[in-house]
Design an enzyme around this catalytic site. Structure first.
Site, PDB file in Angstrom:
ATOM      1  N   HIS A 255      17.749  76.490 -36.365  1.00 57.45           N
ATOM      2  CA  HIS A 255      17.649  75.199 -37.042  1.00 57.45           C
ATOM      3  C   HIS A 255      18.698  75.092 -38.152  1.00 57.45           C
ATOM      4  CE1 HIS A 255      15.215  71.717 -38.613  1.00 57.45           C
ATOM      5  NE2 HIS A 255      15.813  72.076 -39.731  1.00 57.45           N
ATOM      6  N   GLU A 256      18.771  76.119 -38.987  1.00 59.78           N
ATOM      7  CA  GLU A 256      19.710  76.065 -40.106  1.00 59.78           C
ATOM      8  C   GLU A 256      21.156  76.187 -39.635  1.00 59.78           C
ATOM      9  OE1 GLU A 256      18.644  74.961 -42.750  1.00 59.78           O
ATOM     10  OE2 GLU A 256      16.501  75.283 -42.377  1.00 59.78           O
ATOM     11  N   HIS A 259      22.328  72.693 -39.101  1.00 60.17           N
ATOM     12  CA  HIS A 259      22.780  72.055 -40.343  1.00 60.17           C
ATOM     13  C   HIS A 259      24.167  72.552 -40.752  1.00 60.17           C
ATOM     14  CE1 HIS A 259      19.289  69.734 -41.477  1.00 60.17           C
ATOM     15  NE2 HIS A 259      18.483  70.781 -41.430  1.00 60.17           N
ATOM     16  N   GLU A 285      19.514  66.238 -39.669  1.00 58.31           N
ATOM     17  CA  GLU A 285      18.361  66.749 -38.922  1.00 58.31           C
ATOM     18  C   GLU A 285      18.556  66.601 -37.416  1.00 58.31           C
ATOM     19  OE1 GLU A 285      15.897  68.576 -39.885  1.00 58.31           O
ATOM     20  OE2 GLU A 285      16.562  68.483 -41.963  1.00 58.31           O
TER      21      GLU A 285
END
EC number: 3.4.17.19
Length: 490
Positions: A255-256, A259, A285
């Protein structure tokens, strides 16, 4: 030098100082000694004072009046600088400093309260921050809606009415799918075992590498609440480890990486300009969610991960890659938003959206927040919150003043649904690469069609340019029903 050149040179220094302030925040949540909280709060306040003075410098207004744009790119830079200038000018320097100081202090107070299951230790601090955020919202709104003024910081041009309408459109299909899934005869088994921290972190690094994460411009650390930080040539990620749940670490990392890859993928010519960062949190997101879910939790990539995890942990409690895929996507009525499955995740966001709107509007007091959270959670999820760390204390966002941020998570899911449909059409053999642990073709498509543009286009226009279609919740809902219908044999 022209007025435009003077403005850009001034902005370059402001952007560099802002990056330094962000690095202080990263340090506080990763490696800073716990006893340095008060000192750091003063440092953050001092940095915010310098930044606020620069962002409201009267020369910016003069340069904006005189500057001439030579092309659409220049005009977009001028528009973004003007937007930030006029917003910053509405906020008193005292308020900007106090918000920086109080939110820096509040992070430690929240973390301790969460560890000690003691909301009473945090709620007075939260109330102080809420009062400051209401004051900030009133200054920004200029007579308009307070929550819209805060939301505009994270998703420019979007209103709470639009978000509420989107959520109303999504909720019936999400609730119906959840009921079908939880009532299905087939239920995937949970992953069981003990998974040592160092092994989890090695696997997390391998997953980040599979997505092309640039370790020469990034690093990975551990934090209470995973986040990414930085841009241009330095964008860092964090993760967390639960030794009974390796998916927490692995998928938080992916997920990170989404980003961070967005920031690292922006055209290098935009560095130290308003174009050199993600255009909105919804856009941000979309990257973290498509990396984590549509790609990372898909059958092809999870098959590759199954073999890596089975080797690393000397076997797993699930028998094969198909069972592992179902386990990775297992739907359970859990408490924690960051651990929520794709079916229920947006329902967690809807709860927070409604509560924080009521807090900002004054319809809900912080003294009543725990009860309001627990009542709403029981209504929405059919499970009673067992402890504060699984309830109102689970998220860091309100402690650092991020009111208006939560709805961008769900909006990011909607954007990701649109992007995924376009990605699959553009790269029809994508699963062949993902099955080999190579997310490169997906990342390259996202970088070319979205990430490289940074702040060049407004959020919705950016997604529509990338996909060639209007933004809609339908691709996301269709994807969820197809995916989970197949997994649960509906």
């Amino acid at each position: 030098m022209s007025a435009f050149d003077d403005l850009l040179a001034f902005q370059r220094q402001t952007e560099a100082l802002s990056s330094v302030a962000e690095r202080l925040g990263w340090d506080q949540e990763t490696v800073m000694p716990r006893g340095a909280v008060e000192q750091r709060s003063e440092e953050m306040a001092a940095m915010e004072s310098v930044l606020h003075e620069r962002r409201t410098d009267p020369r910016i207004g003069e340069w904006l009046d005189q500057a001439q744009a030579e092309d659409d790119e220049d005009q977009r830079i001028l528009d973004l600088i003007a937007r930030d200038f006029h917003r910053a000018a509405r906020i008193p320097a005292r308020l900007a400093m106090e918000l920086a100081r109080q939110t820096s202090l509040a992070q430690g107070i929240w973390a301790d309260a969460r560890a000690n299951e003691a909301p009473q230790d945090f709620l007075p601090t939260l109330n102080d921050i809420l009062m400051l955020k209401r004051e900030e919202a009133a200054a920004l709104a200029d007579g308009g809606d307070l929550y819209d003024a805060l939301l505009d910081d994270y998703e420019p041009g979007t209103t709470q009415a639009e978000i509420a309408a989107l959520f109303d459109a999504m909720r019936p299909r999400l609730v119906a799918l959840r009921e079908d899934v939880l009532g299905a005869e087939y239920q995937p088994q949970a992953l069981k075992g003990d998974f040592p921290q160092e092994t989890q972190l090695r696997l997390a690094r391998a997953c980040a590498t599979a997505y092309g994460y640039d370790w020469t411009r990034g690093r990975m650390d551990i934090a209470v609440h995973p986040f990414s930080s930085g841009r241009w040539q330095d964008s860092r990620i964090t993760t967390r480890v639960v030794e009974t749940d390796p998916f927490n670490c692995i998928y938080s990392t992916i997920h990170e990486v989404g980003h961070s890859s967005y920031e690292l993928g922006i055209d290098s010519d935009y560095a130290f300009t308003p174009l050199g960062r993600g255009v909105s949190m919804g856009a941000h997101e979309s990257q973290s969610r498509i990396y984590e879910n549509q790609i990372g939790r898909g059958r092809a990539f999870s098959g590759w991960l199954y073999q890596r995890m089975s080797d690393a942990f000397d076997g797993l409690s699930v028998p094969d890659a198909d069972a592992f895929y179902a386990t990775v996507n297992r739907v359970t009525p859990g408490y924690i938003r960051t651990e929520a499955d794709e079916v229920q995740y947006n329902l967690h966001i809807m709860l927070r959206f409604d509560l924080e709107r009521d807090l900002i509007a004054g319809r809900l007091d912080t003294d009543d927040l725990v009860e309001a959270w627990n009542t709403r959670f029981l209504k929405d999820f059919g499970v009673a919150v067992d402890r504060p760390a699984n309830g109102v204390l689970q998220d860091v966002h309100w402690s650092v003043g991020l009111f208006g941020y939560f709805p961008t998570y769900a909006l990011g899911n909607v954007y990701a649904g649109c992007l995924h449909a376009a990605l699959r059409a553009a790269v029809p053999d994508l699963d062949r690469f993902l099955a080999a642990g190579d997310a490169g073709p997906a990342v390259e498509w996202l970088r070319e069609n979205m990430q490289r543009h940074g702040g060049l286009y407004p959020p919705r226009e950016l997604i529509e340019r990338a996909t060639g279609a209007d933004v809609s919740e339908l691709p996301l809902l269709d994807y969820l029903e197809e995916k989970f219908g197949a997994i649960y044999r509906l």
